[in-house]
Every structure is written in C-alpha cells, then in structure tokens.
Design an enzyme around this catalytic site. Structure first.
Site, short mmCIF file in Angstrom:
data_model
loop_
_atom_site.label_atom_id
_atom_site.label_comp_id
_atom_site.label_asym_id
_atom_site.label_seq_id
_atom_site.Cartn_x
_atom_site.Cartn_y
_atom_site.Cartn_z
CB THR A 96 78.67 54.35 59.92
OG1 THR A 96 79.54 55.40 60.30
CG2 THR A 96 78.71 54.17 58.41
CE LYS A 171 81.82 56.97 58.40
NZ LYS A 171 83.14 57.48 58.74
CE LYS A 246 79.15 49.81 60.28
NZ LYS A 246 78.74 50.79 61.30
P1 NAD Z 1 82.16 50.53 69.51
O1 NAD Z 1 81.80 49.12 69.31
O2 NAD Z 1 83.43 50.89 70.21
O3 NAD Z 1 80.95 51.30 70.30
C1 NAD Z 1 79.60 51.01 70.13
C2 NAD Z 1 78.99 50.94 71.51
O4 NAD Z 1 77.56 50.79 71.41
C3 NAD Z 1 79.49 49.75 72.33
O5 NAD Z 1 80.09 50.22 73.52
C4 NAD Z 1 78.21 48.93 72.60
O6 NAD Z 1 78.23 48.29 73.86
C5 NAD Z 1 77.16 50.02 72.53
N1 NAD Z 1 75.79 49.54 72.36
C6 NAD Z 1 75.33 48.47 71.66
N2 NAD Z 1 73.98 48.38 71.76
C7 NAD Z 1 73.58 49.43 72.54
C8 NAD Z 1 72.30 49.89 73.00
N3 NAD Z 1 71.16 49.26 72.70
N4 NAD Z 1 72.27 51.00 73.78
C9 NAD Z 1 73.40 51.66 74.10
N5 NAD Z 1 74.64 51.27 73.69
C10 NAD Z 1 74.73 50.17 72.92
O7 NAD Z 1 82.12 51.21 68.06
P2 NAD Z 1 82.71 52.64 67.61
O8 NAD Z 1 84.06 52.45 67.01
O9 NAD Z 1 82.49 53.61 68.72
O10 NAD Z 1 81.73 52.95 66.38
C11 NAD Z 1 80.38 53.36 66.57
C12 NAD Z 1 79.84 53.80 65.22
O11 NAD Z 1 80.66 54.85 64.69
C13 NAD Z 1 79.82 52.70 64.17
O12 NAD Z 1 78.67 52.81 63.40
C14 NAD Z 1 81.09 53.00 63.34
O13 NAD Z 1 80.98 52.51 62.00
C15 NAD Z 1 81.13 54.50 63.40
N6 NAD Z 1 82.46 55.12 63.23
C16 NAD Z 1 83.55 54.63 63.89
C17 NAD Z 1 84.80 55.25 63.73
C18 NAD Z 1 86.05 54.74 64.43
O14 NAD Z 1 87.15 55.20 64.07
N7 NAD Z 1 85.96 53.85 65.42
C19 NAD Z 1 84.91 56.36 62.89
C20 NAD Z 1 83.77 56.86 62.27
C21 NAD Z 1 82.55 56.23 62.45
#
Ligand code: NAD
Length: 295
Positions: A96, A171, A246
């Site tokens: 997102t 979104k 965010k």
């Molecule tokens: P998270 O922090 O659990 O996962 C993100 C991952 O990206 C981390 O493990 C981090 O180490 C990794 N990362 C950072 N830099 C990187 C790079 N250069 N290369 C590879 N990996 C890298 O976050 P999440 O909850 O999985 O959310 C991810 C996205 O999805 C966000 O944008 C969030 O807004 C969106 N989202 C989350 C949810 C939810 O319920 N958690 C729902 C819908 C959307």
C-alpha cells in the site's frame, strides 16, 4: 510453472508467497529479516541473499513492502529489480503506497520494457493465509490479464480499477473508511461502558442493526464478541496501528492534492498519530479504543 521472485515476506507477504508455492510455482524470496526467510524456506520456497539474487531469471516479481520509499528503493535504485530483471518480466506490487509513487515506478517500469501493475490488497493476515484477499488493481489490461492467474492463487476478488495508480487510489479510500469506522465502533463501545450497557449486548444489537460494519464484525475492538479479533490477544496485529496511520496520511496527502474535503479522515489521522506516539504503533489498530478510554 513460473519462476516467481517475492520481495517482502512479512505478515502479509509470507502467507501470500506460501500460496504461490502450494500451487506448484518456484518462488525465490528475499527479505532482510532472517526469520522471514527461514519461514519461507520451511514453506517450500528458496531464500535469496539479495533482491538481485531473487529476481535473476524471474518471469514475475511480486512485492509486499512497507512503504513507497521501500518500493522505490527495491525497484529503481542500484542493484534493484529494474537492473536485474529480464526484459518483458511482469511486476506486481501489492504494497500500500502513494498513488504518485505507484505511477512513477509503474511508468518507469513500462518505459524500460517491463509489465507493471499496482495491486494492493484488503483482507488482512487471515485473508492472506486463506488465499481470499481482495486485489484492487491498476494498470494496462494486458498486464492485469497476465497477472490474473497469480492473483487468483492469493485472492478471491480481483477488481481492475483502471490505469496505473487506481489500485492504490481504491486502497487509500477503503482504508480511510476503515480507520474512521474503527474509531466510530470503538467510541460506541466506550460510551456503552459508561452507560452500563454490556459490550456483548451492544454487539448482539448493533451487529444486526444499522451500526454494523467490518470493524465491528471482524475486528471488534473489545474482547469477547468476535473470538478471532485482535482484542482477544491483547491487540497483537493483525493490522498494525502504524500501518493504519501511514494509510490515513496517504489519504490526507491525496485529498490535499485532489482538493477533496475529508474532515473525518483528518480527525482519524490525528487520533492514530497520538495513539502511535504513545506506544500504540506496533499494536493492532483496533487498540485505538484504549486511547478513547483515556488510557
Ligand atoms: P510487514 O512489516 O510485516 O512486512 C514487510 C516486510 O518487508 C518486512 O518483513 C520487511 O523486512 C520487508 N522488507 C523491507 N525492505 C525490504 C526490501 N528492500 N526487500 C525485501 N523485503 C523488504 O508488513 P505487512 O503487514 O506485511 O504489510 C506490507 C504491506 O501490506 C504494507 O504496505 C501494508 O500497508 C499492506 N497491508 C497490510 C495488511 C495487514 O493486515 N498487515 C493488510 C493490507 C495491506
């Protein structure tokens, strides 16, 4: 079967990648967090030591990263996806991020001869694990159709919203509604407590009345009425309040740019800002009820 690179194996990306593996695809993952790589390997994926290591030779790159800055760095910066991917590869960014960031990275990808769609999701970690996410997709018809077989392994509902960036627009609007509605539901439960009305009784009535919404029936902010809601595990996420903040900030930026009036969105962003500054950032966003109780 396709060779897929998966960047970002966190709360969402980990289970999404696992569903691609279950369908028989070869999925090479990269995440700087070692524990995430180990989970990916345990699910049957291969672990790379860098973005380049994951993307080398891939037909499709899927990314699920925290912010637009992470997406820009992973794709555009030196040693990133653009530098390594084979010509004609398809990029699916599920993070997102800001509409303008998505358009910038997407247009640069198209200009360099790659396919690109922005495909953020709704449905939370439960939907990611079950493969029932909703994908809101922006991009060219041909890229969306090329991505569809992969999206269908991770989600149940796939809506092509329009050109590049419109997935992110959808979104941001959806999550502004969600942030506002969670505060509304939490305020209802706090008022009920003060009025001597049992939380379960309010739930039994409102979940079948006009106050019904996802924040009440899926992520109910009090423990009890919805056993799977984060309130029952001391507000462990789920969807972290920092992520909600965010998204609310992205919505406010977009509203300013577009000249839209979003007063409740602005108020929600302020309340989540206070909640995050006071130790709530890593808890589920339904924990905002603690702030409203005055904790
Ligand atoms: P998270 O922090 O659990 O996962 C993100 C991952 O990206 C981390 O493990 C981090 O180490 C990794 N990362 C950072 N830099 C990187 C790079 N250069 N290369 C590879 N990996 C890298 O976050 P999440 O909850 O999985 O959310 C991810 C996205 O999805 C966000 O944008 C969030 O807004 C969106 N989202 C989350 C949810 C939810 O319920 N958690 C729902 C819908 C959307």
């Amino acid at each position: 079967m396709a060779h897929i690179a998966f960047l970002g194996l966190g709360n969402m990306g980990g289970p999404m990648a696992a569903n691609l593996i279950k369908a028989g695809h070869s999925v090479v993952g990269f995440d700087p967090v070692e524990a995430s790589l180990e989970r990916h390997a345990a699910a049957g994926g291969s672990a790379a030591k860098s973005i380049a290591g994951a993307v080398d030779g891939a037909d499709v790159v899927v990314s699920m990263l925290p912010t637009g800055a992470h997406v820009h760095a992973a794709y555009v910066e030196q040693g990133g996806v653009f530098a390594v991917a084979r010509k004609g590869a398809l990029f699916i960014d599920c993070s997102t991020i800001d509409v303008e960031d998505a358009r910038e990275v997407g247009n640069a990808a198209k200009a360099a001869g790659f396919g690109f769609i922005d495909a953020p999701v709704s449905g939370g970690v439960g939907g990611a694990a079950a493969g029932t996410l909703t994908f809101m997709v922006g991009g060219d018809e041909a890229d969306v159709e090329a991505a569809r077989p992969f999206l269908e392994l991770m989600g149940k509902t796939i809506v092509h919203a329009g050109g590049l960036g419109t997935g992110q627009a959808a979104k941001i609007c959806n999550n502004m509604i969600l942030g506002i509605s969670m505060i509304a539901v939490a305020e209802g439960f706090v008022l009920a407590e003060k009025l001597g009305l049992d939380a379960q009784k309010l739930y039994d009535i409102s979940s079948k009345s006009s106050g019904q919404c996802w924040s009440m029936t899926s992520y109910c902010p009090v423990p009890g009425p919805v056993p799977a809601s984060p309130a029952n595990r001391d507000y462990a996420p789920g969807f972290a309040a920092a992520m909600m903040l965010k998204d609310l900030k992205l919505a406010q930026d977009a509203a300013r740019t577009a000249g839209a009036s979003t007063p409740l969105g602005a108020q929600a962003a302020q309340l989540y800002q206070v909640f995050c500054q006071n130790g709530g950032a890593a808890t589920d966003f339904s924990g905002i009820i603690k702030l409203l109780r005055g904790a």
